[in-house]
Enzyme design. Sequence first.
Site, PDB file in Angstrom:
ATOM      1  N   SER A 141       0.913  -1.288   0.056  1.00 57.85           N
ATOM      2  CA  SER A 141      -0.128  -0.023  -0.103  1.00 57.85           C
ATOM      3  C   SER A 141       0.899   1.215  -0.063  1.00 57.85           C
ATOM      4  O   SER A 141       1.928   1.390   0.676  1.00 57.85           O
ATOM      5  CB  SER A 141      -0.862  -0.036   1.157  1.00 57.85           C
ATOM      6  N   LYS A 195      -4.405  -6.503   3.829  1.00 56.79           N
ATOM      7  CA  LYS A 195      -4.404  -5.390   2.874  1.00 56.79           C
ATOM      8  C   LYS A 195      -6.063  -5.016   2.241  1.00 56.79           C
ATOM      9  O   LYS A 195      -6.207  -3.870   2.283  1.00 56.79           O
ATOM     10  CB  LYS A 195      -3.724  -5.597   1.692  1.00 56.79           C
ATOM     11  N   HIS A 198      -7.512  -3.128   5.179  1.00 58.88           N
ATOM     12  CA  HIS A 198      -7.101  -1.650   4.956  1.00 58.88           C
ATOM     13  C   HIS A 198      -7.971  -0.950   3.843  1.00 58.88           C
ATOM     14  O   HIS A 198      -8.201   0.106   4.172  1.00 58.88           O
ATOM     15  CB  HIS A 198      -5.366  -1.738   4.624  1.00 58.88           C
ATOM     16  N   ASN A 199      -7.992  -1.302   2.709  1.00 56.63           N
ATOM     17  CA  ASN A 199      -8.611  -0.669   1.659  1.00 56.63           C
ATOM     18  C   ASN A 199      -9.961  -0.586   2.168  1.00 56.63           C
ATOM     19  O   ASN A 199     -10.625   0.597   1.865  1.00 56.63           O
ATOM     20  CB  ASN A 199      -8.551  -1.325   0.504  1.00 56.63           C
ATOM     21  N   GLU A 202      -9.884   2.480   4.371  1.00 53.78           N
ATOM     22  CA  GLU A 202      -9.657   3.436   3.664  1.00 53.78           C
ATOM     23  C   GLU A 202     -10.876   4.169   2.628  1.00 53.78           C
ATOM     24  O   GLU A 202     -11.186   4.972   2.799  1.00 53.78           O
ATOM     25  CB  GLU A 202      -8.620   3.204   2.386  1.00 53.78           C
TER      26      GLU A 202
END
Length: 491
Positions: A141, A195, A198-199, A202
């Site tokens: 990222s 990940k 995380h997105n 986000e």
Amino acid sequence: MNAMSQDTEPCTVGLIGLGVMGRNLVLNIADHGYRVAVYNRTGSVTAEFLSQHAGDTFPDGGGLRGCDSLAQFIAAITAPRVIVVLVKAGPAVDAVCEQLISAGAGPKDIVVDGGNSLWTDTIRRERDLRGKLAFFGSGVSGGEVGARYGPSLMPGGDPAAWDRLRPIWEAISAKVDGEPCTTYLGPDGAGHYVKMVHNGIEYADMQLIGEAYHLLRSVTDMTPGQLGDVFAAYNGGELESYLVEITADILRQEDPVTGRPLVDVILDRAGMKGTGTWTAVNAMELGVPATAIAEAVMARAMSADKDGRTAAANVLAGPRTQATPEKDALVDSVRDALYCSKICAYAQGFQLMRAAQTEYGWTLDFGEIARIWRGGCIIRAVFLERITEAYRRTGDLANLLLDEYFAGEIARRQDQWREVVSRAVLAGVPCPAFASALAYYDAYRSETLPASLLQAQRDYFGAHTYERVDQPRGRFFHLDWTASTRRQVEV
Ligand code: 2AM
């Protein structure tokens, strides 16, 4: 000598896929003293990349070597190899792995998939390729600047493969307080899973910022430039983060073509590539109420229907105009609402990972996950340090909201949060993520929810049974709703 090669010295690492992320990661790896063999399906891309960097010098013997076939690529890297693959997520990853095997890669060669692959694909690939390649998944990222100068790296897979990848990953990752923003997360798909979450976070973070902007823009007379100053001020406090910082910059940007605020000339249709949707779908599958993340995905979907909204805007009534609020007080309240909502969105993301580790048999270190997100990645923020501290205080924290710091922060700001959501609702300004985060907070702190009524309804029409508050869990009862004398039976 190959026409593409800068030289023919053996390489320690290889990288396949010279898209934006791949190109920047190659330069980052070379900057740390590694000789990197590069290959791209379309050879002209490799040639162009090498010619652009023909004059670059890299420290400690780092360098680039272009290859125009995979056989040449395999031959260029010293075995056992470390090969980073940064191609489009999906079938391209499978294709590249098969091509690598055909070209002579072997079971000791680590193939690191650094794309945004679905974690279940990573689990499948690691299993299916065992004995042929040491397949390993890692989230990367940070966008192109992160890839070039230090991303947050989220590796998952065989621990033995990690031992060999680790020096490279630690060298090229972002550093916060001297610590690399990477850590081994767990076996098989754990890295890509983290990940993905995380997105998802986000998505929520960006949606919340968007809602804060939209409300302030709609109910005050502030210009985008002035709102840029507001976000810059927000960035000086507990909201300090990359996303708030770039928001301030964006809002102050003029359109070079018309001179109008750039944000006013960009079409309000959001794109997405899938990771937010995957997070929301997985939350539904695991039964985790990641509502702010789901709302963020839905909000992008709503935005995409620009034509539908344009037509509806002429048909559907909104509220009568509200009185203009006191600007400075609202700016402060929106900051508080943003912070409270953000805490809930992160709490939800961490709840999801907590459920996932049980479901998929991982042991995730949530304090470490928050730590490696502090630098390099898109959601990097001072705030993540508070999360690390919370998990260091209580390793098995059931929910971030229960941590003393976060509970206290919300307690202090909740009146403003409620006021902001109320004001948005009254003004007819959509704030789905603010409102759903608040509903999440209120539901989580409610000992009693109307699910008792819901269970009765389910029992009424479908004999789905219910548990009782005065009986141990796991005992199920049914009321004979159709009988003239309604009796309860235990089932
Ligand atoms: P290309 O330049 O040949 O299109 C990001 O799209 C990167 O993924 C690019 O380097 C692209 O290569 C690569 N890519 C996409 N699909 C691929 C495939 N099926 N095989 C190999 N590389 C692929």
